[in-house]
Scaffold this motif. Structure first.
Motif, mmCIF file in Angstrom:
data_model
loop_
_atom_site.group_PDB
_atom_site.id
_atom_site.type_symbol
_atom_site.label_atom_id
_atom_site.label_comp_id
_atom_site.label_asym_id
_atom_site.label_seq_id
_atom_site.Cartn_x
_atom_site.Cartn_y
_atom_site.Cartn_z
ATOM 1 N N GLN A 43 7.731 37.561 33.051
ATOM 2 C CA GLN A 43 9.149 37.304 33.258
ATOM 3 C C GLN A 43 9.819 38.442 34.028
ATOM 4 O O GLN A 43 11.023 38.420 34.221
ATOM 5 N N GLU A 143 12.729 32.729 23.772
ATOM 6 C CA GLU A 143 13.684 33.180 24.789
ATOM 7 C C GLU A 143 15.110 32.879 24.377
ATOM 8 O O GLU A 143 16.007 33.721 24.475
ATOM 9 N N VAL A 155 15.082 32.285 34.092
ATOM 10 C CA VAL A 155 13.920 31.547 33.613
ATOM 11 C C VAL A 155 13.269 30.806 34.753
ATOM 12 O O VAL A 155 13.851 30.667 35.835
#
Lengths: 157, 472
Positions: A43, A143, A155
């Protein structure tokens, strides 16, 4: 993974290649801690993985109201959030969450545990705004629990 | 009443009483007991006496009168003892001998002291009547107690002999009484006839009775075996229920343990999928994720196998078992629970395997029961440690489980292992009792004690070791 250009556009740290900070992970199962570390790196965030609360606390510093972590002689990194296992050797995840919350009232913290709801009684009340997710959990759910409003990264599409 | 020669009849009677006990003895081959031997021996003696009586006038008088009547009394006493043994109420042999000697002395003094032959004959008949009546009553009692018509027939036939003897006694008191039995008329003929019948019915009846009893003994033995079998089966079912209960109580921590690899699998798979969709991972990196998924799947499957292995409905096996591996298995099984309770479980490494013969699962059940008790005992303790050591010496395997808990109370020390004794609020009190039973089945013991200083409890499992074959 800091060298690979992030495919995600970090929102909090503008377009800088360097991650905006690290998320602390504490889980005494190295397999889980390692997998969560991979997730954070994917991420575009740094991860600092620890097997006990004590090992994280040793490295934490409070600088200008911001929680930072310093490895050796490197620059201190800002701690953006924490994913903590509930049942740890030594200090429990709840105790650690309370300590972190006391240091920085707005640090995103999420607890994870393999224990059922009825087995969590002995650990005491969770600090406000902290959710406890049951293992195994979906990454989307983690998340959402950790960064419910503004994620420090975008995202995947 | 048809008149017949009493002397001939007595010789036939004698032959019958020699032949029929012998046949009875042969027929009951394989089912002979002391009682059967006494019954047949008594009959044989009676037969010999009857032949001696039949030979009166041909052989010296003392043989036919003194010896033969003594033999008859003794034979009746032997048969009485045989039936009393069947009823489990034998008379002491010494008393029997004393009674017979006393009777003989009276008999001899009447015969040779007073020369009163009528009184002697009356006395002798009265004694025989008493003995036969007792014999008939014993047989009747057996017939009633055991619902045996054979025994009742024996009782009836001896009853008939008693009636005939009473008639003989009555005639001895009358004017017509003749002390020479063989020259006596109707009463002697009736008596002889009843005796012949008693020879036939008495022996056939006895064979029936002995077969009945043998059959009953065999049925009882079969029932006993069936009960043993049943209790063994129940025992193994209880042991299995205990294992399931143990696992039931550990299930929360086992569920926790199982969730760990599942979490690792799910997270790795999701990260790999996201990275794949974003084109971030090359083949090598994806391979690493797959390796982690495979590794954690195996971890999960090992946990499930351990649980499944522990609750399989087990037929007791006899196999070579390394106790150290059993300890390691159990330690894995309770690792999550020990972790939750913050108990340190230490297993000092031993180079030599400790081999015993037995059932792997049952042996692990003992260790699991003891370790779980130790875990619970440590709940409120500041120092929480369990140490399991295992070594073999002098042909015995000694497995010790020590904890740093408060130790056992004096009551628990004496009561532990009795079914349903428990110190836990929701305990069943079966764990230690089952463990002790399993240890005993393996030729060993499980003992509980307290450490001399510092409190903690020590459980020691002591089993015979398997002699290891030295490699050539």
């Amino acid at each position: 993974m800091n060298q690979t250009p992030p495919i995600l556009t970090p929102t909090a740290a503008s377009a800088a290649a360097k991650p905006p900070g690290v998320v602390a992970i504490v889980d005494d199962d190295p397999q889980i801690a390692g997998a969560l570390g991979m997730w954070l790196e994917l991420q575009g965030l740094g991860a600092t993985c620890h097997l006990s609360a004590e090992s994280l606390l040793d490295l934490l510093r409070l600088q200008d109201g911001q929680l930072t972590i310093q490895f050796g002689g490197a620059h201190p990194e800002v701690v953006l959030g924490a994913v903590l296992d509930l049942n740890l050797p030594g200090k429990s995840g709840v105790e650690l969450a309370r300590m972190l919350r006391a240091l920085t009232p707005d640090l995103p913290i999420t607890l994870i545990t393999a224990l059922g709801v009825e087995q969590r009684g002995g650990y005491g009340k969770l600090p406000s705004g902290v959710q406890c997710l049951k293992k195994p959990f979906d990454l989307d759910a983690l998340e959402l629990a950790l960064f419910p409003l503004a994620a420090p990264y975008s995202v995947l599409p | 009443m048809i008149a017949f020669d009493v002397r001939t009849a007595f010789l036939i009677l004698g032959l019958l009483y020699v032949l029929l006990p012998t046949i009875t003895w042969v027929v009951l081959a394989g089912r002979r007991t002391l009682q059967v031997g006494l019954w047949c021996g008594g009959g044989l003696l009676l037969g010999c006496a009857a032949i001696l009586v039949g030979l009166r006038d041909s052989i010296p008088e003392w043989i036919t009168i003194v010896l033969a009547s003594t033999m008859i009394r003794v034979s009746l006493l032997i048969r009485i003892q045989s039936l009393r043994l069947e009823l489990d109420k034998p008379w002491p042999w010494r008393w029997l001998a004393l009674a017979e000697i006393a009777t003989l002395l009276i008999f001899l003094s009447l015969q040779y002291g007073l020369h009163n032959f009528v009184l002697r004959a009356q006395f002798n008949s009265a004694v025989m009547t008493g003995l036969l009546l007792h014999l008939a009553l014993l047989a009747w009692r057996i017939g009633r107690d055991e619902q045996s018509s054979s025994a009742k027939w024996i009782a009836r036939i001896y009853g008939l002999v008693v009636v005939a003897l009473l008639f003989r006694l009555y005639s001895l008191f009358g004017e017509t009484g003749n002390t020479n039995f063989l020259q006596e008329g109707l009463s002697a003929q009736l008596l002889t006839l009843s005796l012949v019948l008693s020879a036939i019915v008495g022996h056939f009846g006895y064979v029936g009775l002995a077969l009945d009893r043998a059959l009953r003994r065999e049925l009882l033995a079969v029932a006993e075996r069936a009960r043993d079998e049943e209790s063994r089966r129940l025992g193994s079912q209880i042991a299995q229920l205990d294992r399931q209960r143990s696992l039931g109580e550990l299930s929360a921590s086992l569920g926790h343990e199982l969730n760990q690899p599942l979490t690792a699998i799910l997270t790795n798979a999701q990260v790999a999928k996201r990275g794949l969709q974003a084109g971030r991972f090359d083949a090598g990196q994806l391979g690493e994720f797959l390796d982690k998924i495979i590794h954690n799947t195996q971890r999960a499957s090992q946990i499930i196998e351990r649980i499944r292995g522990f609750i399989r409905p087990s037929v007791t096996r006899q196999e070579q078992v390394n106790l150290q591996l059993v300890v390691a298995e159990v330690a894995e099984l309770v690792a999550a629970e020990a972790h939750k309770r913050q108990v340190t479980l230490s297993l000092p490494a031993q180079p030599e395997p400790v081999l015993v013969m037995g059932d792997l699962i049952q042996l692990s059940q003992i260790i699991l029961n003891v370790v779980r008790n130790a875990l619970e005992a440590l709940t409120a303790m500041p120092r929480r440690e369990i140490c399991i050591t295992c070594h073999g010496e002098d042909g015995r395997a000694r497995l010790r489980i020590c904890d740093s808990g408060p130790g056992l109370t004096p009551e628990a020390l004496t009561q532990a292992g009795k079914p349903f004794f428990t110190t836990k609020p929701n305990g069943l009190g079966m764990g230690v009792s089952i463990s002790k039973a399993i240890a005993a089945q393996h030729g060993g013991t499980l003992t509980l004690a307290n450490a001399r200083e510092g409190g903690g409890a020590i459980a020691e499992l002591n089993l015979p070791t398997l002699q290891r074959e030295e490699p050539l």
